[in-house]
Scaffold this active site. Structure first.
Site, mmCIF file in Angstrom:
data_model
loop_
_atom_site.group_PDB
_atom_site.id
_atom_site.type_symbol
_atom_site.label_atom_id
_atom_site.label_comp_id
_atom_site.label_asym_id
_atom_site.label_seq_id
_atom_site.Cartn_x
_atom_site.Cartn_y
_atom_site.Cartn_z
ATOM 1 N N ASN A 106 0.852 -1.194 0.000
ATOM 2 C CA ASN A 106 0.000 0.000 0.000
ATOM 3 C C ASN A 106 0.884 1.239 0.000
ATOM 4 O O ASN A 106 1.990 1.228 0.538
ATOM 5 C CB ASN A 106 -0.857 -0.002 1.267
ATOM 6 C CG ASN A 106 -1.790 1.194 1.355
ATOM 7 O OD1 ASN A 106 -2.442 1.563 0.379
ATOM 8 N ND2 ASN A 106 -1.854 1.812 2.526
ATOM 9 N N THR A 107 0.370 2.302 -0.597
ATOM 10 C CA THR A 107 1.038 3.589 -0.465
ATOM 11 C C THR A 107 0.144 4.506 0.352
ATOM 12 O O THR A 107 -1.060 4.585 0.129
ATOM 13 C CB THR A 107 1.401 4.201 -1.833
ATOM 14 O OG1 THR A 107 1.979 5.479 -1.608
ATOM 15 C CG2 THR A 107 0.212 4.331 -2.764
ATOM 16 N N HIS A 108 0.760 5.193 1.320
ATOM 17 C CA HIS A 108 -0.008 6.019 2.255
ATOM 18 C C HIS A 108 0.637 7.405 2.375
ATOM 19 O O HIS A 108 1.852 7.504 2.558
ATOM 20 C CB HIS A 108 -0.045 5.343 3.633
ATOM 21 C CG HIS A 108 -0.788 6.151 4.639
ATOM 22 N ND1 HIS A 108 -2.171 6.158 4.703
ATOM 23 C CD2 HIS A 108 -0.363 7.020 5.591
ATOM 24 C CE1 HIS A 108 -2.553 6.998 5.651
ATOM 25 N NE2 HIS A 108 -1.473 7.527 6.209
ATOM 26 N N GLY A 142 -3.837 -4.748 10.220
ATOM 27 C CA GLY A 142 -4.214 -3.459 10.799
ATOM 28 C C GLY A 142 -4.397 -2.406 9.712
ATOM 29 O O GLY A 142 -4.260 -2.683 8.516
#
Ligand code: GRF
Length: 194
Positions: A106-108, A142
């Site tokens: 994922n990229t956040h 999470g």
């Protein structure tokens, strides 16, 4: 060649950056398909590059588990090596994560562990942070808590709005994501669950 499925929810500029990179024959990644949770603008990038796409909308399912099962089935039909969440704005249930992790990244838009969740850019500004950035990480069960693969910093300017800051983050984010996926393909970055 690392074979990827990319999931999106919005404009898909990160997806577009990956697709652009794949135009270079030396880029060691191919995008097999693009998936989305809604009929979003970013799907046009898949069309433009001749990449198949699919939409699995939660509204069409009795519950989140059934939605995620169908999403997983669609993804697995392409037999990808990796699934990239590139602005995919849904939390995925544990069974989905277990089926794919650690080959699920994922990229956040924050320097995790700071400012997880759907409002990472806003939350950094409200907290009065002087800098924020982007984190690319393996997805665990999470919310934005999985092992980090790479981070890059972005300064928060006094005149920034949430939009201007997010746009600057996304410039850095696109480059980092393209690089990290290439590094996974080459073995420079190894995916493991811990
Ligand atoms: C990115 O900043 C991503 O990290 C966040 O939403 C944005 C998506 O941008 N979750 P785009 O759809 O790739 O343009």
């Amino acid at each position: 060649m690392l074979k990827a499925v990319v999931l999106i929810s919005g404009g898909g500029s990160n997806l577009k950056a990956i697709l652009e990179a794949t135009e270079n024959p030396e880029y060691p990644v191919s995008v097999l398909a693009v998936g989305a949770d809604n009929d979003c603008d970013g799907l046009a990038h898949a069309d433009n590059y001749g990449v198949p796409s699919f939409v699995v909308s939660p509204g069409n399912f009795a519950n989140r588990a059934e939605w995620a099962e169908e999403l997983l089935a669609q993804i697995q039909g392409f037999k990808p090596d990796i699934v990239i969440l590139a602005g995919f704005m849904r939390i995925l249930p544990p069974a989905f994560v277990r089926a794919l992790s650690p080959n699920l990244i994922n990229t956040h838009p924050s320097l995790l562990p700071l400012f997880p969740g759907a409002h990472g850019v806003h939350d950094a500004m409200v907290a009065g942070a002087k800098e924020t950035g982007v984190t690319i990480h393996i997805v665990d069960e999470g919310v934005d808590t999985g092992p980090h693969l790479a981070q890059a910093k972005v300064e928060i300017l006094p005149e920034d709005t949430e939009e201007s800051l997010h746009e600057r983050i996304k410039v850095v984010e696109r480059q980092l994501l393209v690089q990290v996926v290439a590094d996974i393909a080459s073995g420079k970055i190894q995916l493991s669950a811990n």
